[in-house]
Design a protein around this motif. Structure first.
Motif, mmCIF file in Angstrom:
data_model
loop_
_atom_site.group_PDB
_atom_site.id
_atom_site.type_symbol
_atom_site.label_atom_id
_atom_site.label_comp_id
_atom_site.label_asym_id
_atom_site.label_seq_id
_atom_site.Cartn_x
_atom_site.Cartn_y
_atom_site.Cartn_z
ATOM 1 N N VAL A 1 1.484 -6.949 5.828
ATOM 2 C CA VAL A 1 0.873 -6.771 7.144
ATOM 3 C C VAL A 1 1.076 -8.068 7.928
ATOM 4 C CG1 VAL A 1 -1.235 -6.318 8.439
ATOM 5 C CG2 VAL A 1 -0.848 -5.185 6.242
ATOM 6 N N PRO A 2 1.889 -8.056 8.990
ATOM 7 C CA PRO A 2 2.096 -9.278 9.787
ATOM 8 C C PRO A 2 0.818 -9.688 10.502
ATOM 9 C CG PRO A 2 3.750 -7.591 10.274
ATOM 10 C CD PRO A 2 2.665 -6.925 9.494
ATOM 11 N N ASP A 3 0.804 -10.892 10.982
ATOM 12 C CA ASP A 3 -0.301 -11.373 11.810
ATOM 13 C C ASP A 3 -0.483 -10.401 12.986
ATOM 14 O OD1 ASP A 3 -1.673 -12.783 14.012
ATOM 15 O OD2 ASP A 3 -1.528 -14.530 12.702
ATOM 16 N N PRO A 4 -1.732 -10.026 13.301
ATOM 17 C CA PRO A 4 -1.968 -9.076 14.405
ATOM 18 C C PRO A 4 -1.349 -9.528 15.731
ATOM 19 C CG PRO A 4 -3.966 -9.392 13.134
ATOM 20 C CD PRO A 4 -2.988 -10.382 12.617
ATOM 21 N N GLU A 5 -1.197 -10.825 15.903
ATOM 22 C CA GLU A 5 -0.630 -11.355 17.141
ATOM 23 C C GLU A 5 0.884 -11.482 17.080
ATOM 24 O OE1 GLU A 5 -2.212 -12.056 20.107
ATOM 25 O OE2 GLU A 5 -3.853 -11.001 19.121
ATOM 26 N N PHE A 6 1.474 -11.110 15.952
ATOM 27 C CA PHE A 6 2.913 -11.252 15.757
ATOM 28 C C PHE A 6 3.706 -10.561 16.869
ATOM 29 C CE2 PHE A 6 6.583 -8.910 13.789
ATOM 30 C CZ PHE A 6 7.467 -9.972 13.779
ATOM 31 N N LEU B 1 -6.606 -1.725 12.864
ATOM 32 C CA LEU B 1 -5.320 -1.160 13.275
ATOM 33 C C LEU B 1 -4.226 -2.169 12.953
ATOM 34 C CD1 LEU B 1 -4.457 1.505 14.691
ATOM 35 C CD2 LEU B 1 -4.349 0.199 16.824
ATOM 36 N N SER B 2 -3.280 -1.777 12.119
ATOM 37 C CA SER B 2 -2.268 -2.718 11.650
ATOM 38 C C SER B 2 -0.883 -2.078 11.639
ATOM 39 C CB SER B 2 -2.590 -3.205 10.231
ATOM 40 O OG SER B 2 -3.887 -3.776 10.162
ATOM 41 N N VAL B 3 0.123 -2.923 11.830
ATOM 42 C CA VAL B 3 1.516 -2.520 11.653
ATOM 43 C C VAL B 3 1.906 -2.875 10.222
ATOM 44 C CG1 VAL B 3 3.904 -2.984 12.322
ATOM 45 C CG2 VAL B 3 2.133 -2.787 14.079
ATOM 46 N N ILE B 4 2.516 -1.936 9.534
ATOM 47 C CA ILE B 4 2.903 -2.129 8.136
ATOM 48 C C ILE B 4 4.417 -2.216 8.036
ATOM 49 C CG2 ILE B 4 2.773 -1.221 5.788
ATOM 50 C CD1 ILE B 4 0.050 -1.884 6.952
ATOM 51 N N ILE B 5 4.908 -3.199 7.284
ATOM 52 C CA ILE B 5 6.335 -3.309 6.985
ATOM 53 C C ILE B 5 6.494 -3.126 5.482
ATOM 54 C CG2 ILE B 5 8.418 -4.719 7.143
ATOM 55 C CD1 ILE B 5 7.091 -6.260 9.411
ATOM 56 N N SER B 6 7.208 -2.074 5.099
ATOM 57 C CA SER B 6 7.314 -1.751 3.674
ATOM 58 C C SER B 6 8.772 -1.648 3.234
ATOM 59 C CB SER B 6 6.603 -0.424 3.385
ATOM 60 O OG SER B 6 7.227 0.641 4.087
ATOM 61 N N ALA B 7 8.977 -1.833 1.926
ATOM 62 C CA ALA B 7 10.328 -1.757 1.358
ATOM 63 C C ALA B 7 10.227 -1.258 -0.073
ATOM 64 C CB ALA B 7 10.999 -3.128 1.402
ATOM 65 N N PRO B 8 11.279 -0.633 -0.568
ATOM 66 C CA PRO B 8 11.267 -0.154 -1.962
ATOM 67 C C PRO B 8 11.350 -1.321 -2.954
ATOM 68 C CG PRO B 8 13.408 0.231 -0.955
ATOM 69 C CD PRO B 8 12.514 -0.254 0.139
ATOM 70 N N VAL B 9 10.732 -1.126 -4.088
ATOM 71 C CA VAL B 9 10.826 -2.097 -5.187
ATOM 72 C C VAL B 9 11.785 -1.518 -6.234
ATOM 73 C CG1 VAL B 9 9.579 -3.297 -7.019
ATOM 74 C CG2 VAL B 9 8.487 -2.952 -4.776
ATOM 75 N N TYR B 10 12.817 -2.289 -6.555
ATOM 76 C CA TYR B 10 13.854 -1.803 -7.479
ATOM 77 C C TYR B 10 13.644 -2.341 -8.896
ATOM 78 C CZ TYR B 10 16.249 -0.517 -3.157
ATOM 79 O OH TYR B 10 16.556 0.025 -1.932
ATOM 80 N N GLU B 11 13.922 -1.498 -9.838
ATOM 81 C CA GLU B 11 13.792 -1.883 -11.239
ATOM 82 C C GLU B 11 14.750 -3.033 -11.547
ATOM 83 O OE1 GLU B 11 13.703 0.226 -15.670
ATOM 84 O OE2 GLU B 11 14.589 1.266 -13.964
ATOM 85 N N GLY B 12 14.186 -4.087 -12.142
ATOM 86 C CA GLY B 12 14.978 -5.263 -12.496
ATOM 87 C C GLY B 12 15.422 -6.067 -11.292
ATOM 88 N N GLY B 13 14.918 -5.743 -10.078
ATOM 89 C CA GLY B 13 15.304 -6.464 -8.872
ATOM 90 C C GLY B 13 16.699 -6.140 -8.387
ATOM 91 N N ASP B 14 17.284 -5.071 -8.900
ATOM 92 C CA ASP B 14 18.657 -4.690 -8.556
ATOM 93 C C ASP B 14 18.628 -3.520 -7.576
ATOM 94 O OD1 ASP B 14 21.290 -4.036 -8.376
ATOM 95 O OD2 ASP B 14 21.588 -3.642 -10.515
ATOM 96 N N TYR C 1 4.867 -17.105 4.477
ATOM 97 C CA TYR C 1 5.502 -16.577 5.686
ATOM 98 C C TYR C 1 4.506 -16.315 6.812
ATOM 99 C CZ TYR C 1 9.787 -15.968 2.980
ATOM 100 O OH TYR C 1 10.910 -16.190 2.217
ATOM 101 N N GLY C 2 3.256 -16.722 6.637
ATOM 102 C CA GLY C 2 2.272 -16.598 7.707
ATOM 103 C C GLY C 2 1.832 -15.181 7.995
ATOM 104 N N MET C 3 1.856 -14.335 6.977
ATOM 105 C CA MET C 3 1.404 -12.957 7.160
ATOM 106 C C MET C 3 -0.037 -12.798 6.666
ATOM 107 S SD MET C 3 4.879 -10.864 6.239
ATOM 108 C CE MET C 3 6.377 -11.165 7.171
#
Length: 359
Positions: free
Chosen positions: A172-177, A147-160, A98-100
């Motif tokens: 961490v996206p590309d700094p120029e994103f 200095l970075s922008v962070i995109i985070s999400a929860p990880v679910y047990e079993g992917g559910d 994804y180019g990150m």
């Protein structure tokens, strides 16, 4: 006229002043009204553009959030059969695809099993452990200190998604994103766009060099940014490099108080107004010149007969009974004045002739 101002000169001056004042006033009022109307429309349009820009940025962020959310629901990150190294390799593959820049998996204890880094103090970790997909304000990364922008999400047990949250994945996206997103928002030749965080930090800018100058380049718009931090849509004006600049701003939904600002010098939108001013001024100059010419004609038409009659009466007072009176055929009071002058001269000649005859 013995140095005295003649009626002709007075008429010419009065007409010139009246016409000049009227035309100049009309041109100035017209320019002010056109400029005022243009600025009013521009302010309204700019605010709509800011709202549309906020929606566009929200859509771009949603794509990245979706990518991270999908990672959080992947079996490879939640299954105990995979080692921390294998999980990190999977994240690296997805990040590269994804180019990150990079990504990591944080356990529910706040520790990254792959390298042992502690993320318990990070706000995005705490919020994602509560089930949120978070786009953070710029933070100093623990990995490289940038200095970075962070995109985070929860990880679910079993992917559910209905399962228990067992950790957090972030990328961490590309700094120029974000800079590229801002650069894509252009409304005129010299326009700009930037993102402001909830703490007043410039997150991204259409000119990436400015984005790195947090406390110097943007001092001139400090008052506007104070209003932006209220999280409302609005606009403000300021001078930038001698140019009167209009800036509109709007909040970006789904972020931690981010604002998008779109600015442009007013001169970028005054092309038609300038042309109108030039044309109006040219018409005004022509009208003034023509009016002066007509004033001179009117002054001569009225002033010359009066002057001729005045000169004849003065000669009559000096005893000149033979110089003919001026002939005026205007059909108005000037003709009456000329005829009265001629009658006065003839009557005096007759009276003096009769006197000479008697003596």
């Amino acid at each position: 006229t013995n140095g005295k101002t003649t009626i002709r000169e007075r008429l010419q001056k009065a007409i010139r002043r009246l016409v000049l004042l009227s035309i100049v006033s009309l041109v100035i009022v017209s320019m002010i009204m056109n400029l005022s109307g243009t600025l009013s429309r521009l302010k309204a349009d700019m605010q709509e553009i800011a709202k549309l820009s906020a929606d566009r940025i929200r859509q771009e962020l949603t794509v990245s959030e979706t990518i991270v959310s999908e990672l959080g629901c992947s079996y490879q990150l939640s299954a105990a059969v995979f080692t921390p190294t294998q999980k990190q390799e999977y994240i690296n593959q997805r990040v590269e695809a994804y180019g990150m820049v990079r990504g990591k998996l944080i356990g529910s204890n706040g520790i990254c099993a792959a390298d042992g880094t502690d993320y318990n103090d990070r706000e995005y970790f705490k919020r994602s452990m509560q089930g949120e997909v978070v786009v953070s304000d710029p933070v100093i990364a623990k990995t490289d200190g940038k200095l970075s922008v962070i995109i985070s999400a929860p990880v679910y047990e079993g992917g559910d998604k209905d399962g228990e949250i067992i950790g957090v994945v972030f990328v961490v996206p590309d700094p120029e994103f974000l800079n590229d997103i801002c650069a894509a928002i252009s409304i005129s030749e010299h326009s700009g766009c930037y993102l402001l965080g909830s703490t007043g930090t410039t997150i991204a800018h259409s000119d990436s060099a400015i984005a790195q100058e947090q406390n110097s380049s943007l001092k001139g718009i400090a008052k506007i940014e104070q209003q932006m931090l209220k999280g409302e849509t609005g606009y403000g004006t300021y001078f930038r490099k001698g140019a009167y600049t209009l800036q509109a701003y709007a909040p970006i939904d789904g972020t931690n108080g981010w604002m998008v600002a779109v600015d442009a010098p007013v001169t970028d939108f005054l092309g038609s107004i300038v042309i109108g001013i030039i044309i109006g001024s040219a018409i005004g100059v022509i009208a003034v010149a023509y009016s002066i010419y007509k004033a001179k004609q009117i002054g001569q038409r009225i002033g010359e007969p009066v002057a001729q009659c005045t000169d004849r009466i003065q000669l009559l007072a000096q005893g000149d009974l033979h110089t003919p009176a001026p002939k005026v055929e205007t059909g108005d009071e000037l003709q009456i004045l000329a005829e009265a002058t001629a009658s006065l001269s003839d009557n005096l000649q007759q009276v003096i002739g009769d006197t000479d005859y008697l003596f």
